[in-house]
Design a protein around this motif. Structure first.
Motif, mmCIF file in Angstrom:
data_model
loop_
_atom_site.group_PDB
_atom_site.id
_atom_site.type_symbol
_atom_site.label_atom_id
_atom_site.label_comp_id
_atom_site.label_asym_id
_atom_site.label_seq_id
_atom_site.Cartn_x
_atom_site.Cartn_y
_atom_site.Cartn_z
ATOM 1 N N ASP A 52 0.735 -1.377 0.215
ATOM 2 C CA ASP A 52 -0.082 -0.058 -0.217
ATOM 3 C C ASP A 52 0.768 1.220 -0.178
ATOM 4 O OD1 ASP A 52 -2.224 1.762 0.179
ATOM 5 O OD2 ASP A 52 -2.987 1.020 2.101
ATOM 6 N N VAL A 53 0.383 2.482 -0.494
ATOM 7 C CA VAL A 53 1.208 3.647 -0.693
ATOM 8 C C VAL A 53 1.427 4.255 0.900
ATOM 9 C CG1 VAL A 53 0.643 4.179 -3.069
ATOM 10 C CG2 VAL A 53 -0.766 4.935 -1.290
ATOM 11 N N ASN A 54 0.470 4.047 1.756
ATOM 12 C CA ASN A 54 0.588 4.545 3.136
ATOM 13 C C ASN A 54 -0.215 3.951 4.245
ATOM 14 O OD1 ASN A 54 -1.924 5.815 2.382
ATOM 15 N ND2 ASN A 54 -0.902 7.679 1.495
ATOM 16 N N LYS A 55 0.096 4.234 5.370
ATOM 17 C CA LYS A 55 -0.659 3.527 6.291
ATOM 18 C C LYS A 55 -0.184 4.420 7.525
ATOM 19 C CE LYS A 55 -1.532 -0.586 4.859
ATOM 20 N NZ LYS A 55 -2.834 -1.262 4.561
ATOM 21 N N ILE A 56 -1.340 4.660 8.276
ATOM 22 C CA ILE A 56 -1.295 5.693 9.580
ATOM 23 C C ILE A 56 -0.450 5.209 10.805
ATOM 24 C CG2 ILE A 56 -2.606 6.862 11.469
ATOM 25 C CD1 ILE A 56 -5.066 6.872 9.545
ATOM 26 N N VAL A 57 0.355 6.048 11.177
ATOM 27 C CA VAL A 57 1.145 5.727 12.598
ATOM 28 C C VAL A 57 0.473 6.826 13.537
ATOM 29 C CG1 VAL A 57 3.222 5.797 13.820
ATOM 30 C CG2 VAL A 57 3.131 4.635 11.420
#
Length: 438
Positions: A52-57
């Protein structure tokens, strides 16, 4: 009886996704010389949630004064250390800040109790549309934010480039000597190898038997296809879509804080490579329920790979955009897919030796928040394999079929959105899927 472990033991990891690659990396760093990873797809797998291009931290959600709170806090600290210091992962962490919001009094109260309460000094309250607009450059947030209440912290949270972090872990593990066998048929596991009540490895679709002293099952939502989890796992899908952005827009939208309404959806800055903005509608999850005719067994949610989303998901994504960035609400979708995770009844991980198979380590139950732990989760899985997992973690992540004696597939697990109820992919039989061209 399982064989005694040594650095020369044959370790087989089934699954080359987030937890599989993290486990391979940590085992190689500990000096294990014979680690093999099997996956039916080249890494990064097109069906991996980590691709995936991004995930939340983000900040953690935990209650006060119990082992679960201690485990959650320790997990967050370990992940944060990895994202900020580990050279394998540090380049992909973006400390851009974090906006979290809700649209109903009930959801706001839940949010404040579960997340803000423990970090109140770090957040600024947002109550008006102008408050939300001011968190980003002019012209980004232009919506009316009707009914929204939220909180903003300018640092200490943000997002990570998921695919690049996953590939980085894979590349470093491979450099350290881990053997990856990927693609079908040679990497496609068709069954685990049973011998005298134990698991001694896995068989792949090309007929080869991969014998191992320890087998780590890290196959995410597909794990129940190889092992009976006694109703402890529910494969659950979320939905995402990308819209194209211009080169000029990408410059304006760079380094934005994450915006997450726990009832509506979330977005982060556009992908730096393809210049696409990822959007997710928020809901408790989709399941794909399958029941055997005439069987008394509980129905099972079975993952399917689709690079489309249900029509209802696209409607929610566009409604979300109309509330926050109406200027983008009618953009065509450039990409979409369903993304599968594996829930447990209490959303605690399931990382343990199997009680009936002494050489099998189960590493599953990410419960929708597994990727942010990729820098450190493999270390905990290695600790479990070596028999030295902290007692609090071992209790939380134990094999626990007593928590799932009845059907729990309709449990939202305290997730919000889309009417606050579990969704079914059966709805696509009448509404259809969003078609993506190109």
């Amino acid at each position: 009886m399982s064989t005694e472990l040594s650095k020369q033991s044959d370790i087989l990891i089934v699954g080359g996704g987030t937890w599989g690659c993290s486990s391979a990396l940590h085992l190689a760093r500990r000096g294990y010389e014979n680690v093999t990873v099997l996956d039916a797809h080249p890494i990064p797998s097109p069906i991996s949630a980590g691709n995936d291009v991004n995930k939340i931290v983000e900040q953690g959600s935990f209650s006060d004064g119990d082992d679960e709170a201690a485990v959650a806090q320790a997990l967050l600290l370990a992940a944060g250390e990895g994202w900020s210091k580990d050279p394998v992962f540090k380049p992909f962490y973006h400390d851009t800040g974090y906006i979290v919001a809700a649209s109903s009094p009930e959801a706001l109260k839940y949010l404040e109790e579960r997340e803000i309460k423990h970090h109140k000094d770090a957040f600024k309250k947002l109550t008006t549309a102008q408050d939300f607009h001011a968190t980003m450059p002019a012209g980004v947030l232009t919506g009316e934010f009707s009914g929204w209440q939220g909180y903003y912290k300018s640092n200490g949270a943000g997002w990570v480039h998921a695919r690049k972090a996953l590939v980085s872990a894979y590349a470093e593990a491979k450099r350290l000597g881990v053997k990856f066998i990927t693609g079908s048929p040679e990497g496609q596991v068709v069954n685990l190898l049973h011998a005298e009540g134990d698991i001694r490895g896995a068989k792949t679709a090309d007929g080869k038997e991969h014998i191992a002293d320890r087998t780590i099952l890290a196959l995410g939502a597909s794990a129940p296809q190889l092992l009976d989890f006694e109703n402890q796992l529910r494969p659950t899908a979320w939905t995402l879509a990308h819209i194209p952005m211009t080169d000029d827009e990408v410059k304006v939208y760079k380094d934005l804080p994450v915006l997450f309404n726990i009832e509506k959806g979330f977005f982060m800055e556009p992908d730096e490579d393809k210049h696409e903005l990822k959007l997710c509608d928020e809901h408790p999850g989709y399941c794909n329920w399958i029941s055997e005719p005439g069987s008394s067994a509980l129905p099972q949610s079975v993952p399917i790979a689709r690079h489309e989303v249900p029509a209802s998901s696209e409607r929610r994504i566009r409604d979300f955009l109309r509330e926050i960035m109406p200027q983008l609400a009618e953009r065509p979708l450039a990409h979409a897919r369903v993304c599968w995770c594996a829930d447990t009844p209490n959303r605690a991980f399931l990382i343990t030796y199997h009680p009936k198979h002494p050489s099998l380590v189960v590493a599953s139950g990410d419960s929708g928040h597994g990727f942010m732990h990729i820098p450190s989760i493999g270390g905990y899985i290695a600790d479990c394999m070596e028999g030295k997992l902290d007692a609090r973690f071992a209790r939380s992540w134990r094999w626990r079929p007593e928590t799932a004696t009845e059907f729990w597939g309709d449990d939202t697990l305290n997730r919000w959105g889309a009417g606050n109820k579990m969704l079914s992919l059966k709805e696509t039989e009448t509404e259809g899927w969003t078609k993506i061209n190109g």
